[in-house]
Design an enzyme around this catalytic site. Structure first.
Site, PDB file in Angstrom:
ATOM      1  N   TYR B  19      13.223 -15.637 -42.681  1.00  0.00           N
ATOM      2  CA  TYR B  19      12.129 -16.149 -41.835  1.00  0.00           C
ATOM      3  C   TYR B  19      10.976 -15.154 -41.866  1.00  0.00           C
ATOM      4  O   TYR B  19      10.437 -14.733 -40.852  1.00  0.00           O
ATOM      5  CB  TYR B  19      12.648 -16.376 -40.396  1.00  0.00           C
ATOM      6  CG  TYR B  19      11.718 -17.217 -39.551  1.00  0.00           C
ATOM      7  CD1 TYR B  19      11.645 -18.593 -39.736  1.00  0.00           C
ATOM      8  CD2 TYR B  19      10.927 -16.634 -38.557  1.00  0.00           C
ATOM      9  CE1 TYR B  19      10.789 -19.369 -38.962  1.00  0.00           C
ATOM     10  CE2 TYR B  19      10.071 -17.405 -37.778  1.00  0.00           C
ATOM     11  CZ  TYR B  19      10.006 -18.768 -37.978  1.00  0.00           C
ATOM     12  OH  TYR B  19       9.151 -19.531 -37.220  1.00  0.00           O
ATOM     13  N   VAL B  41      10.241 -38.461 -49.316  1.00  0.00           N
ATOM     14  CA  VAL B  41      11.623 -38.290 -49.776  1.00  0.00           C
ATOM     15  C   VAL B  41      12.344 -39.637 -49.822  1.00  0.00           C
ATOM     16  O   VAL B  41      13.161 -39.893 -50.703  1.00  0.00           O
ATOM     17  CB  VAL B  41      12.369 -37.316 -48.843  1.00  0.00           C
ATOM     18  CG1 VAL B  41      13.864 -37.333 -49.124  1.00  0.00           C
ATOM     19  CG2 VAL B  41      11.806 -35.904 -48.984  1.00  0.00           C
ATOM     20  N   VAL B 138       6.967 -17.992 -59.542  1.00  0.00           N
ATOM     21  CA  VAL B 138       5.898 -17.512 -60.419  1.00  0.00           C
ATOM     22  C   VAL B 138       4.566 -18.102 -59.953  1.00  0.00           C
ATOM     23  O   VAL B 138       4.429 -19.320 -59.844  1.00  0.00           O
ATOM     24  CB  VAL B 138       6.136 -17.921 -61.888  1.00  0.00           C
ATOM     25  CG1 VAL B 138       5.010 -17.395 -62.772  1.00  0.00           C
ATOM     26  CG2 VAL B 138       7.479 -17.404 -62.378  1.00  0.00           C
ATOM     27  N   GLY B 140       2.986 -18.262 -57.105  1.00  0.00           N
ATOM     28  CA  GLY B 140       2.868 -18.873 -55.772  1.00  0.00           C
ATOM     29  C   GLY B 140       2.613 -20.355 -55.792  1.00  0.00           C
ATOM     30  O   GLY B 140       3.421 -21.140 -56.289  1.00  0.00           O
ATOM     31  N   LYS B 211       8.493 -12.141 -63.618  1.00  0.00           N
ATOM     32  CA  LYS B 211       7.831 -13.436 -63.805  1.00  0.00           C
ATOM     33  C   LYS B 211       7.657 -13.749 -65.297  1.00  0.00           C
ATOM     34  O   LYS B 211       7.811 -14.898 -65.713  1.00  0.00           O
ATOM     35  CB  LYS B 211       6.487 -13.441 -63.077  1.00  0.00           C
ATOM     36  CG  LYS B 211       6.669 -13.409 -61.551  1.00  0.00           C
ATOM     37  CD  LYS B 211       5.387 -13.044 -60.824  1.00  0.00           C
ATOM     38  CE  LYS B 211       5.593 -13.096 -59.320  1.00  0.00           C
ATOM     39  NZ  LYS B 211       4.444 -12.486 -58.576  1.00  0.00           N
TER      40      LYS B 211
END
Lengths: 439, 439
Positions: B19, B41, B138, B140, B211
């Site tokens: 968190y 969804v 990778v 953001g 990355k």
């Protein structure tokens, strides 16, 4: 759905409709990249046939693959994926519907078809639980559809603004550089293969509007068709507009803009519009030159994203088509399907008159004292706030270039009508919007 | 697989591990966007719990949702998707493996974990036929993983080059603008929250290398781990390097580069490398400033594509995580799964010594006649062709800045060793590569 019928020995059958720039590249990739494609799909891709209008022309293809009976090809039992690259609307619509309703997945690059008939096509795909993919329909090789439908599926898109028509971007980029006029530059674009013999669909913004409709539909989970898109073309843009734009640190681009329009206390609406606009040189879209495309997406959490690349051409468009073919084939092999049409938000279209933007107003005026104050008074009277005024030229060439703060289309139109009545104002020669700035 | 257990009333359960910056944004989106997420969804997403290290801290969360027992949360029967945002390697590895092996899909932003243990994790996902998504690992918010694995699935990628670490890009952009030295700028970045208390992972290129490993793996369908990536950091970059770079019309960027290296007559190999390099001001990556990220992909048919946006930060990263959560949840509802690991090509890693690049060599020299010819002779003797030489400063501040044509790392190293023996050369102060040009 279980994929039981596919496997190492059981290929996924592909039919290609159309053998133009893109179709021939798709066929080339299918024939050259056999091993890579098989590995990526998990089963071989088998080219079952190529539908053409005239089978007598020698294309260097195996004659057994070539047919003029597209309908029969689409309905063959060993065809699982239909790639529609014909162009036009009515014939592809029939063929795509036939394919979907017989349980085949469809990959198309046909923005005109999609922007007119998206609902009907989506429902046909839904009924048979197959894929309808169209990454190549917007911005060629640039992944835009998949990022919007998948990567941003957990975000809220506020705005999509793009340069999505290569012909007009080539023309405007050339006008900006050379100072030549529109007609001359269009002819040059035609000579160099960047404009069609009949360039209407490009230069009047129909192509860009079809793409805006597709982008708005998926960005805002609503059905938007090409007729919902406000559309203005580039044929009225003059060298003087570019001169004035450059003096303001701007260039002129044909933009496709899709925006969420918040309605305080009510439901959001959608604005979808295509027009040439001034864009500050510092804006990422200003530097997108020639036949390139770029799309800027602004989302609540992701912030501003930009996607850039080749928006047209046989090989780049074929790259996007083949990405879709591989994904559709994987779904055939593994079961499952890609994202379906999402129209739950069902947002209304806001009329262009409700959309506030900044404006650039170019007018021929008498070269006299008092002109500026008379013009400024008309803007003030209609509640349109002026950001900058420039006086250019002198004598009979005297001009005033006004840039406004944000104003509604209706307030601006009223201002322009009033300006045209003024004794001092010979003509309002152009009214363009200014995008990519604040206020 | 059939999705029979999900539907309008049967939610898809989500557990969030961690968190921090990103976890708190993911939880906020899950709680704020309930209706939109359900529509996208096809079933509601239900937040089952949030695993934290210290449950006593007041986070304004429903206490029933908070637990310190991440393992128990992961194994709950009503959890279908586990979102791993803990950081570190060993604990997340255990939790992700536990999740996958109990049939839950996993979404993670953990590049270190992925670049070390991708094989093990992919196999666990394969064994239970669930999704392992990592778009946020990778760059953001910028969609890069999905375009590479899906949109370009029918193309052949030649090169991926990106600015994928915001901390180093902030530092290098600031050094370029202010002329300040590295230590000062790093301290400033720390004060402004752009650098960690221990900045090693960023400034020494470990983060960028992880990355690069992920990008190389998916671009070239091979397993590449962080230890396969040649890595150099930015801590040795000086204001003089920037001065010389600017004089050459370049800036300096930390690049993550993944390249297909053709082997005539043999199998292609992969080069994966991270280093600060000179980039011409005209290159699209040169203008990527501050904490922004950008990735340029060059593919055979698509040509050059660029993706640009916010590479870090809680909300942008959460946007990418939530895109993955929605896709994984759709697959739970509809059956099917996203692309799995693709490692069929199994290409070998080429050692850095085999990779020809252009070089920029900055040396302190005696301010005497004959220096240039002595230096040029050493380059010639080692077969390294010089493109330009600039003499800068005078007296004890005299310097020579040499830019070479393409040369192998080994030829260049031998040249530098020889230069250091020359009487005229006081010191070779820096050797950087030049990327983004031809020859």
């Amino acid at each position: 759905m279980t994929g039981a019928q596919f496997g190492a020995d059981q290929p996924v059958g592909v039919a290609v409709l159309g053998y133009g720039n893109v179709g021939s590249e798709v066929v080339r990739i299918l024939q050259e990249q056999v091993d890579d494609l098989q590995q990526r799909v998990g089963a071989p891709l088998a080219l079952r046939g190529i539908a053409v209008r005239d089978a007598s022309r020698d294309r260097g293809l195996d004659p057994d693959l070539v047919t003029t009976d597209a309908r029969a090809l689409v309905e063959r039992d060993d065809v699982d994926i239909v790639v529609e690259l014909i162009g036009g609307i009515e014939l592809p619509r029939e063929l795509v519907l036939a394919a979907l309703s017989s349980g085949k997945s469809v990959v198309t690059a046909n923005k005109a078809l999609l922007s007119e008939h998206t609902g009907e096509l989506a429902e046909a795909a839904e009924a048979r639980n197959v894929d309808l993919y169209f990454e190549a329909a917007v911005a060629g090789a640039i992944p835009v559809i998949r990022p919007l439908t998948q990567s941003l599926a957990g975000d809220r898109v506020h705005r999509v603004a793009g340069i999505v028509n290569g012909t007009t971007n080539f023309i405007l980029s050339a006008m900006s550089e050379t100072g030549a006029d529109y007609g001359e530059t269009l002819a040059e674009a035609g000579n160099r293969g960047y404009a069609e013999a009949d360039p209407t669909a490009d230069v009047e913004g129909f192509d860009a509007a079809a793409k805006a409709a597709i982008l708005a539909s998926i960005a805002f989970h609503s059905r938007v068709s090409a007729s919902d898109v406000h559309r203005e073309g580039i044929s009225a843009i003059t060298p003087q507009d570019f001169e004035s734009a450059h003096a303001l640190g701007c260039t002129i681009k044909l933009l496709s803009i899709c925006e969420r329009v918040p309605s305080p206390g009510g439901r959001d609406r959608i604005s979808a519009r295509v027009y040439p606009a001034l864009v500050p040189d510092s804006h990422p879209l200003a530097t997108v030159g020639g036949a390139f495309n770029a799309v800027v997406v602004e989302a609540e959490n992701a912030g501003r994203l930009m996607f850039y690349g080749q928006g047209a051409g046989g090989a780049p468009t074929a790259s996007a088509v083949m990405g879709d073919v591989v994904m559709a084939a994987r779904n055939k092999v593994n079961g499952g399907r890609g994202p379906r049409e999402s129209k739950y938000a069902n947002l209304e279209i806001a009329p262009i008159g409700d959309i506030p933007t900044r404006y650039f107003v170019n007018m021929q005026v008498a070269d006299k004292a008092g002109v500026l104050s008379a013009v400024a008074a008309e803007f003030a009277q209609h509640g349109v706030s002026i950001s900058t005024v420039r006086q250019e030229g002198e004598g009979t060439g005297a001009r005033l270039v006004v840039v406004t703060h944000t104003a509604s289309d209706s307030a601006l139109s009223a201002t322009v009508s009033a300006l045209e009545q003024l004794e001092f104002v010979t003509a309002v020669t152009s009214v363009l919007r200014l995008e990519g700035t604040h206020r």
